[in-house]
Design a protein around this motif. Structure first.
Motif, PDB file in Angstrom:
ATOM      1  N   ILE A 144       0.840  -1.201   0.000  1.00  0.00           N
ATOM      2  CA  ILE A 144       0.000   0.000   0.000  1.00  0.00           C
ATOM      3  C   ILE A 144       0.879   1.257   0.000  1.00  0.00           C
ATOM      4  O   ILE A 144       0.612   2.219  -0.737  1.00  0.00           O
ATOM      5  N   VAL A 145       1.942   1.230   0.811  1.00  0.00           N
ATOM      6  CA  VAL A 145       2.868   2.369   0.849  1.00  0.00           C
ATOM      7  C   VAL A 145       3.544   2.550  -0.512  1.00  0.00           C
ATOM      8  O   VAL A 145       3.712   3.675  -0.995  1.00  0.00           O
ATOM      9  N   LEU A 146       3.914   1.418  -1.155  1.00  0.00           N
ATOM     10  CA  LEU A 146       4.534   1.480  -2.478  1.00  0.00           C
ATOM     11  C   LEU A 146       3.578   2.125  -3.479  1.00  0.00           C
ATOM     12  O   LEU A 146       3.989   2.959  -4.295  1.00  0.00           O
ATOM     13  N   ALA A 147       2.291   1.724  -3.401  1.00  0.00           N
ATOM     14  CA  ALA A 147       1.299   2.318  -4.290  1.00  0.00           C
ATOM     15  C   ALA A 147       1.168   3.819  -4.027  1.00  0.00           C
ATOM     16  O   ALA A 147       1.038   4.623  -4.959  1.00  0.00           O
ATOM     17  N   MET A 148       1.221   4.213  -2.753  1.00  0.00           N
ATOM     18  CA  MET A 148       1.148   5.636  -2.411  1.00  0.00           C
ATOM     19  C   MET A 148       2.373   6.388  -2.955  1.00  0.00           C
ATOM     20  O   MET A 148       2.259   7.515  -3.469  1.00  0.00           O
ATOM     21  N   LEU A 149       3.537   5.735  -2.861  1.00  0.00           N
ATOM     22  CA  LEU A 149       4.756   6.357  -3.397  1.00  0.00           C
ATOM     23  C   LEU A 149       4.663   6.532  -4.909  1.00  0.00           C
ATOM     24  O   LEU A 149       5.074   7.563  -5.459  1.00  0.00           O
ATOM     25  N   ASP A 150       4.104   5.500  -5.589  1.00  0.00           N
ATOM     26  CA  ASP A 150       3.938   5.598  -7.042  1.00  0.00           C
ATOM     27  C   ASP A 150       3.025   6.766  -7.400  1.00  0.00           C
ATOM     28  O   ASP A 150       3.319   7.548  -8.326  1.00  0.00           O
ATOM     29  N   LEU A 151       1.910   6.859  -6.683  1.00  0.00           N
ATOM     30  CA  LEU A 151       0.979   7.958  -6.945  1.00  0.00           C
ATOM     31  C   LEU A 151       1.632   9.313  -6.653  1.00  0.00           C
ATOM     32  O   LEU A 151       1.452  10.289  -7.392  1.00  0.00           O
ATOM     33  N   TYR A 152       2.412   9.341  -5.553  1.00  0.00           N
ATOM     34  CA  TYR A 152       3.076  10.590  -5.184  1.00  0.00           C
ATOM     35  C   TYR A 152       4.076  11.013  -6.261  1.00  0.00           C
ATOM     36  O   TYR A 152       4.125  12.189  -6.647  1.00  0.00           O
TER      37      TYR A 152
END
Length: 477
Positions: free
Chosen positions: A290-298
């Motif tokens: 989930i954090v990785l997905a947030m980083l990708d979006l960021y």
């Protein structure tokens, strides 16, 4: 040495020595002095260190009201509840992206001044053994209940944290609040493992004078927070500070905000994780995915924002160029009108000058005729000058010959003068001898005269005797 005094019942100190040890401090503005050795700005005068500790959350400066009222009323920042949400998808992702380059879960991390613990929560989701540290008990409890993370109450100097126990220590917007940055950074260095890193974000002072900041309404003006930002470092001075406590490796990154600086430091050069290693590791469990997905979006958001900023900058540049062009066009129009006026004036003046030119041409022709006559005279004079020059050369040769002869004559005259002087000397000697001989001659003449008289007398006597003798002889016969 710090001078103390009281203001409204609170002890205040005037800072007269920088963290670097220099006492050469000069006034920068009403709240700050500047160290002329390292260029750090120091908040002075300020309250004593005890003022910044939190014993009573309802009254002390960094207590509950600092997060609920002071941040919103003084600076327009969101309160702690809204900040907990906004930081999670903005600042914390920005910081985490750099942290993962150096350290990967499950390493142990400690964030000083963690506030509500948003970054601690995000790192915990990645798998870090993450802990926060805060001065306010109310904030500690809020962070624990909101994010379910471990937050220690107090200062790192007082916390029971073993030396060389931390892989990572994080300080986001807290270094400028320390009352004794050298002491606190020394403790930070002690708590880190040999291969540990420290991540710091703090305002960056760019050496401008206070007047220059005011003239340009610089963003950094917001960092002059009296009794809060106690030290404002330059990039050079913060590097000097952390190097002084043993951090030899320092790497600066582009900050999230233009008035900040963002850096990573360690006691020795660290290993850098590749993007692929980070992705592989974060894909390992659901929470970190989930954090990785947030980083990708960021990252996509940052990329989109950068493109938007670039487009905005391009539009702004075009607008600026258009404005400059319009201003330049108006200026050129004014110049063209002025030139047309001058051209009309010039045309009238040209007619007048044409008459003058014709008059000058006439005079020039007359002058040319006169010039030819003068040229003939000049040529004749040149011929005479050449003849005169030849005569001059001949005369010069004669003069040189006469000078040579005079030189020879002078040499001969000198020789004759020597002879004459010698003759004169001899003549003087001869004259003296002649005078002596003349005196002798005169004496001899005198004696001769006397001798002659005596001879005459004797001759007469002889004649007398002869007569007497003859007489006697005659008588004897």
């Amino acid at each position: 040495m710090m001078k103390r005094r009281g203001i409204m019942g609170k002890q205040v100190i005037t800072i007269d020595k920088c963290w670097c040890g220099s006492t050469d401090l000069q006034k920068y503005n009403e709240q700050y002095v500047k160290c002329m050795s390292c260029s750090t700005l120091l908040n002075s005068p300020r309250f004593v260190s005890e003022y910044f500790e939190v014993e009573n959350d309802n009254n002390d400066f960094y207590g509950k009201n600092y997060w609920l009222q002071h941040q919103t009323e003084s600076f327009g920042h969101p309160d702690i509840r809204k900040r907990s949400r906004e930081d999670l998808t903005q600042r914390c992702l920005y910081w985490l992206n750099t942290i993962l380059k150096y350290k990967m879960p499950p390493t142990r991390s400690l964030e000083l001044g963690c506030g509500p613990g948003t970054l601690v929560h995000l790192m915990k989701q990645c798998g870090f053994d993450a802990t926060g540290l805060e001065l306010s008990r109310w904030v500690v409890e809020y962070g624990k209940s909101t994010h379910g993370v471990n937050i220690i109450h107090g200062k790192i100097e007082d916390a029971t944290i073993p030396d060389e126990s931390q892989d990572l220590i994080i300080m986001m917007d807290v270094l400028e609040h320390f009352t004794d940055p050298v002491h606190t950074m020394t403790v930070v260095a002690d708590k880190l493992k040999e291969n540990g890193i420290v991540v710091i974000q703090t305002p960056r002072f760019n050496h401008f004078s206070y007047e220059e900041l005011l003239e340009t309404n610089d963003m950094f003006l917001k960092q002059f927070k009296d009794q809060e930002h106690l030290f404002l470092f330059t990039q050079e001075s913060v590097e000097r500070l952390i190097s002084s406590v043993g951090f030899q490796y320092v790497k600066f990154y582009e900050p999230l905000f233009g008035y900040d600086m963002f850096l990573v430091a360690s006691k020795k050069e660290p290993l850098i994780n590749s993007d692929d290693d980070v992705i592989t590791h974060l894909e390992g469990n659901p929470n970190s995915r989930i954090v990785l997905a947030m980083l990708d979006l960021y990252k996509k958001q940052v990329h989109t924002e950068k493109e938007a900023i670039l487009r905005l900058e391009s539009v702004q540049k075009l607008e600026a160029w258009l404005k400059e062009s319009e201003t330049d066009r108006e200026a050129r129009l004014v110049i063209i009108n002025a030139l047309e006026k001058r051209l009309l004036e010039s045309e009238s003046d040209r007619e007048a000058r044409l008459g003058i030119i014709k008059e000058l041409e006439k005079r020039l022709q007359e002058s040319e005729s006169d010039r030819n006559a003068r040229l003939s005279i000049i040529q004749e004079l040149q011929n005479k000058l050449e003849v005169c020059e030849k005569d001059h050369q001949a005369s010069l040769a004669k003069i040189n010959d006469l000078q040579r002869q005079i030189a020879e004559c002078e040499g001969d005259r000198q020789a004759r003068l020597g002879i004459i002087q010698e003759i004169q000397e001899r003549l003087i000697e001869s004259e003296e001898d002649r005078a002596a001989r003349l005196s002798i001659i005169q004496e001899l003449e005198k004696k001769l005269v006397e001798s002659e008289k005596d001879r005459s007398n004797r001759l007469e006597l002889i004649h007398e005797l002869e007569r007497q003798l003859k007489k006697k002889n005659s008588e004897h016969k």
